[in-house]
Design a protein around this motif. Structure first.
Motif, PDB file in Angstrom:
ATOM      1  N   SER A   1       0.818  -1.210   0.000  1.00  0.00           N
ATOM      2  CA  SER A   1       0.000   0.000   0.000  1.00  0.00           C
ATOM      3  C   SER A   1       0.858   1.270   0.000  1.00  0.00           C
ATOM      4  CB  SER A   1      -0.942   0.005   1.212  1.00  0.00           C
ATOM      5  OG  SER A   1      -0.210   0.132   2.418  1.00  0.00           O
ATOM      6  N   LYS A   2       2.128   1.150   0.393  1.00  0.00           N
ATOM      7  CA  LYS A   2       3.027   2.307   0.444  1.00  0.00           C
ATOM      8  C   LYS A   2       3.782   2.526  -0.871  1.00  0.00           C
ATOM      9  CE  LYS A   2       3.739   1.250   5.328  1.00  0.00           C
ATOM     10  NZ  LYS A   2       4.693   0.730   6.337  1.00  0.00           N
TER      11      LYS A   2
ATOM     12  N   VAL B   1      -2.587   2.364  -3.710  1.00  0.00           N
ATOM     13  CA  VAL B   1      -3.951   2.212  -3.183  1.00  0.00           C
ATOM     14  C   VAL B   1      -4.928   3.086  -3.962  1.00  0.00           C
ATOM     15  CG1 VAL B   1      -3.376   1.430  -0.863  1.00  0.00           C
ATOM     16  CG2 VAL B   1      -3.377   3.874  -1.356  1.00  0.00           C
ATOM     17  N   ASP B   2      -4.489   4.277  -4.401  1.00  0.00           N
ATOM     18  CA  ASP B   2      -5.333   5.119  -5.245  1.00  0.00           C
ATOM     19  C   ASP B   2      -5.573   4.455  -6.599  1.00  0.00           C
ATOM     20  OD1 ASP B   2      -5.936   7.181  -3.552  1.00  0.00           O
ATOM     21  OD2 ASP B   2      -4.399   8.544  -4.299  1.00  0.00           O
TER      22      ASP B   2
ATOM     23  N   THR C   1      -9.427   1.573 -10.220  1.00  0.00           N
ATOM     24  CA  THR C   1      -9.845   0.416 -11.002  1.00  0.00           C
ATOM     25  C   THR C   1     -11.108  -0.213 -10.429  1.00  0.00           C
ATOM     26  OG1 THR C   1      -7.494   0.022 -11.452  1.00  0.00           O
ATOM     27  CG2 THR C   1      -9.012  -1.730 -12.072  1.00  0.00           C
ATOM     28  N   ILE C   2     -11.260  -0.175  -9.109  1.00  0.00           N
ATOM     29  CA  ILE C   2     -12.509  -0.649  -8.487  1.00  0.00           C
ATOM     30  C   ILE C   2     -13.680   0.176  -9.012  1.00  0.00           C
ATOM     31  CG2 ILE C   2     -13.797  -0.744  -6.308  1.00  0.00           C
ATOM     32  CD1 ILE C   2     -11.165  -1.486  -4.907  1.00  0.00           C
ATOM     33  N   GLY C   3     -13.477   1.495  -9.117  1.00  0.00           N
ATOM     34  CA  GLY C   3     -14.524   2.359  -9.656  1.00  0.00           C
ATOM     35  C   GLY C   3     -14.870   2.012 -11.092  1.00  0.00           C
TER      36      GLY C   3
ATOM     37  N   LEU D   1     -11.212  -5.384  -5.221  1.00  0.00           N
ATOM     38  CA  LEU D   1      -9.903  -5.845  -5.695  1.00  0.00           C
ATOM     39  C   LEU D   1      -8.911  -5.784  -4.536  1.00  0.00           C
ATOM     40  CD1 LEU D   1      -9.708  -3.798  -9.048  1.00  0.00           C
ATOM     41  CD2 LEU D   1     -10.677  -6.077  -8.717  1.00  0.00           C
ATOM     42  N   HIS D   2      -7.917  -6.670  -4.587  1.00  0.00           N
ATOM     43  CA  HIS D   2      -6.970  -6.756  -3.475  1.00  0.00           C
ATOM     44  C   HIS D   2      -5.593  -7.142  -4.001  1.00  0.00           C
ATOM     45  CE1 HIS D   2      -5.288  -7.553   0.438  1.00  0.00           C
ATOM     46  NE2 HIS D   2      -5.164  -8.849   0.212  1.00  0.00           N
ATOM     47  N   VAL D   3      -4.602  -6.280  -3.738  1.00  0.00           N
ATOM     48  CA  VAL D   3      -3.211  -6.631  -4.062  1.00  0.00           C
ATOM     49  C   VAL D   3      -2.667  -7.402  -2.865  1.00  0.00           C
ATOM     50  CG1 VAL D   3      -0.932  -5.759  -4.686  1.00  0.00           C
ATOM     51  CG2 VAL D   3      -2.981  -4.558  -5.473  1.00  0.00           C
ATOM     52  N   LYS D   4      -2.526  -8.704  -3.031  1.00  0.00           N
ATOM     53  CA  LYS D   4      -2.253  -9.587  -1.894  1.00  0.00           C
ATOM     54  C   LYS D   4      -0.778  -9.645  -1.499  1.00  0.00           C
ATOM     55  CE  LYS D   4      -2.963 -14.347  -0.302  1.00  0.00           C
ATOM     56  NZ  LYS D   4      -3.502 -15.687  -0.650  1.00  0.00           N
TER      57      LYS D   4
END
Length: 309
Positions: A160-161, A171-172, A177-179, A185-188
């Protein structure tokens, strides 16, 4: 009567002139509408937003494309965060593994979504690509002074950083992309390895979900770091080793002289070679004059610790 006829004739003349002027005004407006349409098409092509939103932006900023585009991006970011907050907590049981191998460096990431349909979507796969290259840039900035073998595992909080291009946070970028896609969505996780000049990196992706070659994407991925190998054969050797790791899912390296313990073997070196079960991986490596030093395997959406070997 003469006066009445005169007034009637004058009225008809005025009406005719007025109508003619309106028609001419209407026709002179056509080039302006065509220019507006050209700007609309240009903005639509450059941003990917809907015609309605692009039209609204151009009207708001008097056909200033630059201001209209900035406004659209800001609105999309706000709407993306709004939708991301609403969708937070929804299960992400699909996704892809993205893998890139460069000059003595490799990156592998996992990005999750809700449906297989979105996993195949071009916008989602562009996000995966952005995650790969922003993670690579983050690693290179942090490890400039480090020599030798470097391996970094990043989980969601650390990712996230990370920043993507033009200073936007990852994160932005995910919220945006979620919008666009309307799914959580999740960056694991991500892993990055960089090696000395005499070492090699092999890779393999299974279940490919994209035709583009810069970043390979699929359901399973593996990286393997090794030394040696006969000249000209290292790429094939690395591919075969990584393919075995994907197929047989070892959890540790083991030793060259370890005895195999059958189908339940979880150490890499004593496992039977996937492409030739008559020999172990250790025996295969001896024949190729090579030695495995490390490996990482990702399986999309696997229920396991985020720690990698």
């Amino acid at each position: 009567m003469t006066l009445v006829r005169l007034l009637s004739t004058f009225t008809r003349h005025v009406t005719k002139v007025s109508t003619s002027q309106r028609v001419r005004a209407l026709h002179t407006g056509y080039p302006l509408l065509a220019a507006d349409k050209a700007l609309l098409m240009k903005l639509r092509k450059s941003t990917g937003y809907t015609f309605q939103n692009c039209k609204k932006a151009l009207e708001k900023f008097d056909n200033d494309v630059t201001q209209a585009e900035s406004w659209l991006h800001e609105k999309a970011r706000e709407e993306g965060w709004s939708k991301a907050n609403k969708l937070e907590g929804r299960a992400t049981k699909e996704g892809v593994i993205g893998l890139f191998v460069g000059d003595r460096v490799a990156v592998m990431v996992e990005v999750n979504c809700e449906t297989d349909f979105v996993a195949r979507n071009e916008k989602f796969q562009q996000l995966v690509k952005d995650v790969v290259f922003s993670t690579l840039a983050h690693h290179q900035n942090k490890s400039q002074s480090q020599a030798g073998y470097v391996k970094s595992l990043l989980v969601a909080d650390e990712l996230s950083k990370v920043s993507v291009k033009e200073g936007t946070s990852l994160v932005d970028r995910v919220a945006f992309t979620i919008g666009q896609l309307g799914e959580n969505l999740h960056v694991k996780r991500a892993v990055i390895v960089s090696t000395p000049a005499e070492w090699h990196i092999g890779s393999y992706i299974h279940g490919r979900s994209t035709s583009q070659t810069e970043v390979a994407m699929g359901r399973y991925g593996a990286l393997v770091v090794f030394q040696g190998g006969k000249d000209g054969e290292q790429q094939t050797l690395g591919h075969k080793l990584a393919q075995h790791i994907v197929g047989e899912a070892p959890v540790s390296l083991g030793n060259m002289d370890d005895l195999p313990c059958g189908d339940s073997e979880t150490r890499l070196l004593p496992q039977s070679l996937l492409t030739d079960p008559s020999m172990t991986v250790a025996q295969f490596l001896q024949g190729k004059e090579a030695r495995v030093l490390d490996f990482v395997r990702f399986q999309c959406c696997e229920i396991a610790s985020d720690e990698a070997q």
